[in-house]
Design a protein around this motif. Structure first.
Motif, mmCIF file in Angstrom:
data_model
loop_
_atom_site.group_PDB
_atom_site.id
_atom_site.type_symbol
_atom_site.label_atom_id
_atom_site.label_comp_id
_atom_site.label_asym_id
_atom_site.label_seq_id
_atom_site.Cartn_x
_atom_site.Cartn_y
_atom_site.Cartn_z
ATOM 1 N N UNK A 1 44.342 18.497 -24.132
ATOM 2 C CA UNK A 1 43.795 17.319 -23.436
ATOM 3 C C UNK A 1 43.797 16.146 -24.399
ATOM 4 N N UNK A 2 43.972 14.949 -23.844
ATOM 5 C CA UNK A 2 44.000 13.719 -24.636
ATOM 6 C C UNK A 2 43.104 12.695 -23.946
ATOM 7 N N UNK A 3 42.283 12.006 -24.737
ATOM 8 C CA UNK A 3 41.386 10.971 -24.199
ATOM 9 C C UNK A 3 41.550 9.685 -24.995
ATOM 10 N N UNK B 1 40.166 7.390 -29.664
ATOM 11 C CA UNK B 1 41.151 8.345 -29.160
ATOM 12 C C UNK B 1 40.779 9.722 -29.680
ATOM 13 N N UNK B 2 40.930 10.725 -28.852
ATOM 14 C CA UNK B 2 40.598 12.088 -29.265
ATOM 15 C C UNK B 2 41.466 13.066 -28.486
ATOM 16 N N UNK B 3 41.511 14.294 -28.976
ATOM 17 C CA UNK B 3 42.322 15.302 -28.312
ATOM 18 C C UNK B 3 41.934 16.699 -28.720
ATOM 19 N N UNK C 1 41.385 12.197 -15.327
ATOM 20 C CA UNK C 1 40.013 11.902 -14.962
ATOM 21 C C UNK C 1 39.488 10.700 -15.732
ATOM 22 N N UNK C 2 38.556 9.988 -15.109
ATOM 23 C CA UNK C 2 37.852 8.892 -15.766
ATOM 24 C C UNK C 2 36.545 9.438 -16.336
ATOM 25 N N UNK C 3 36.159 8.933 -17.505
ATOM 26 C CA UNK C 3 34.976 9.445 -18.175
ATOM 27 C C UNK C 3 34.031 8.314 -18.577
ATOM 28 N N UNK C 4 32.763 8.514 -18.316
ATOM 29 C CA UNK C 4 31.696 7.651 -18.823
ATOM 30 C C UNK C 4 30.804 8.533 -19.687
ATOM 31 N N UNK D 1 36.523 5.839 -20.710
ATOM 32 C CA UNK D 1 37.798 6.399 -21.160
ATOM 33 C C UNK D 1 38.542 7.042 -19.999
ATOM 34 N N UNK D 2 39.832 7.218 -20.219
ATOM 35 C CA UNK D 2 40.665 8.005 -19.325
ATOM 36 C C UNK D 2 41.177 9.205 -20.087
ATOM 37 N N UNK D 3 41.325 10.330 -19.405
ATOM 38 C CA UNK D 3 41.764 11.562 -20.072
ATOM 39 C C UNK D 3 42.807 12.272 -19.234
#
Length: 459
Positions: A231-233, A266-268, A417-420, A454-456
């Motif tokens: 997964x990447x965010x 950025x994270x993954x 997915x969108x993330x808050x 963020x988007x992931x």
């Protein structure tokens, strides 16, 4: 830091080496039958993937492109469309689908049309066409307006009984083997066509079931957080910091606060062995992340702005565990490097609360579905290996840290997915100053808050 880095590097290398050397079974059980799945209309790929995930492991799904070619060869060169719903208009199309199924050497065909019905509701109308010319075993619609989980349940209710009926029993997978030499020739003659079709479609079937890659029945599903390969965010974070001393005595101790500073992050995560059945290792992932505040400046009172660096680096390992049918528990450990430095002139630098934390991090996180969204919760313990200049000024400085996270994850489309997310970290310290020390205080509190949009992408 060097020792921890070497430990993490060694664990990562061991994970990759195990992945490279581990045998992965890609073939379905011998003797399994096959079907075709063909969906036309909006979101056809997602619907086909959901149906394929319901197919028993002993029933294979042939390659979509290969079956489309069989359809064209049978004379169905255009989409069937709404004619599939009208029984009086679909006879020719059903006959062509049946002919294509025979050409593809499958037991039957699940054929669907994604459409908007007369009531302006989105649905997929499905039929199951086999060699029998009588009534269709499946002939009904599944609504598409709800969540994906709702759609999967409705698909299973409509298709499950038929799929279970035509799928060979797992225990009978080897029954087609001839028992003596006299029957061997006849068995080869009778089964050659079916075996040839099955063997040729093994690789295609692995892809059709959502990237199950040797999980013997689809235990790894693409785009599922419980079994994702990676997964990447990426997103924007609005950050804040609050630093203050407890029981300050000397006049050279400056507090600090800032909030609303924009940053990029950025994270993954990657799980190299997610497609295997190796206990523990199939859920073990490598995690990494980076955050940097943009254009951050600090000032004393009405003084000139001073360039300030705020960044965070994470590197670690995470063990992923499924809880029930949909929740995911994560157990993680690793390193965090957190730097907050005001580039002040020498005289002022002796008073600003610059830190450079090197932290060993251990924590838990939980992802729980809540209707159409998912909730994320987490907690960390942060143990500083080093803390930075502000703590070096005090005798007997002792620093500890904790962290917490909460958020809402909203599905946008397949795998996206969108993330808050809201993340908080708190470092609390105590000092043991002596009489006459240049810096005297009882301790300090250093707090960090980040609100991330963020988007992931989850694969």
């Amino acid at each position: 830091m060097s020792l921890c880095g070497r430990i993490l590097l060694g664990l990562s290398a061991a994970t990759v080496t195990t992945f490279a050397l581990s045998p992965i079974a890609l073939a379905a059980p011998k003797g399994s039958k096959s079907i075709a799945i063909h969906i036309e209309g909006p979101n056809a790929d997602d619907i086909r993937e959901d149906i394929a995930s319901l197919v028993p492991e002993t029933l294979k799904v042939v390659d979509a492109d290969a079956f489309s070619k069989s359809l064209r060869g049978a004379g169905q060169t255009k989409p069937v469309g709404d004619a599939l719903v009208a029984k009086a208009q679909r006879k020719k199309a059903i006959d062509r689908i049946r002919k294509a199924g025979k050409a593809a050497k499958v037991e039957g065909v699940i054929y669907g049309v994604s459409r908007t019905n007369k009531k302006k509701k989105k649905e997929v109308h499905l039929v199951y066409v086999d060699e029998n010319a009588g009534d269709l075993a499946v002939d009904g619609a599944v609504p598409l307006g709800g969540s994906r989980d709702d759609r999967k349940k409705a698909l299973e209710e409509l298709l499950g009984p038929t799929l279970s009926q035509i799928a060979p029993a797992a225990a009978a997978a080897d029954e087609d083997k001839p028992k003596d030499g006299g029957d061997e020739g006849d068995g080869a003659k009778d089964g050659d066509d079916e075996k040839d079709g099955d063997d040729g479609d093994k690789s295609a079937d692995d892809g059709d079931k959502g990237g199950d890659d040797g999980d013997k029945g689809g235990k790894r599903k693409r785009h599922d957080p419980r079994s994702a390969l990676f997964s990447v965010e990426a997103g924007v974070e609005f950050t804040g910091r609050w630093f203050e001393y407890s029981d300050p005595v000397t006049q050279n101790l400056r507090p600090y606060d800032v909030f609303g500073q924009p940053a990029v992050s950025i994270s993954g995560e990657v799980y190299p062995l997610a497609s295997t059945d190796i206990p523990v290792l199939k859920g073990l992932g490598i995690t990494a992340g980076y955050m940097l505040a943009l254009g951050l400046n600090s000032a004393v009172g009405e003084g000139d702005p001073i360039s300030t660096t705020y960044q965070r680096v994470n590197l670690g390992l995470r063990e992923r565990l499924s809880i029930g049918e949909s929740a995911v528990l994560g157990i993680s450990a690793g390193l965090r490097l957190l730097t907050f430095e005001v580039d002040a002139p020498e005289a002022l630098a002796r008073t600003v609360p610059n830190v450079s934390y090197t932290l060993v991090r251990g924590g838990l996180d939980l992802r729980v579905p809540a209707g159409p969204v998912a909730l994320a919760l987490g907690a960390d313990y942060l143990f500083p290996l080093s803390s930075g200049p502000v703590y070096d000024r005090f005798a007997g400085a002792s620093v500890q840290g904790i962290g917490a996270m909460a958020g809402v994850l909203v599905p946008v489309t397949t795998g996206v997915e969108a993330r808050l997310l809201v993340e908080y970290a708190r470092f609390f310290s105590s000092f043991e100053p002596a009489i006459g020390d240049p810096y005297v205080a009882g301790g300090a509190i250093d707090q960090y808050l980040g609100v991330r949009l963020a988007g992931a992408y989850v694969y």
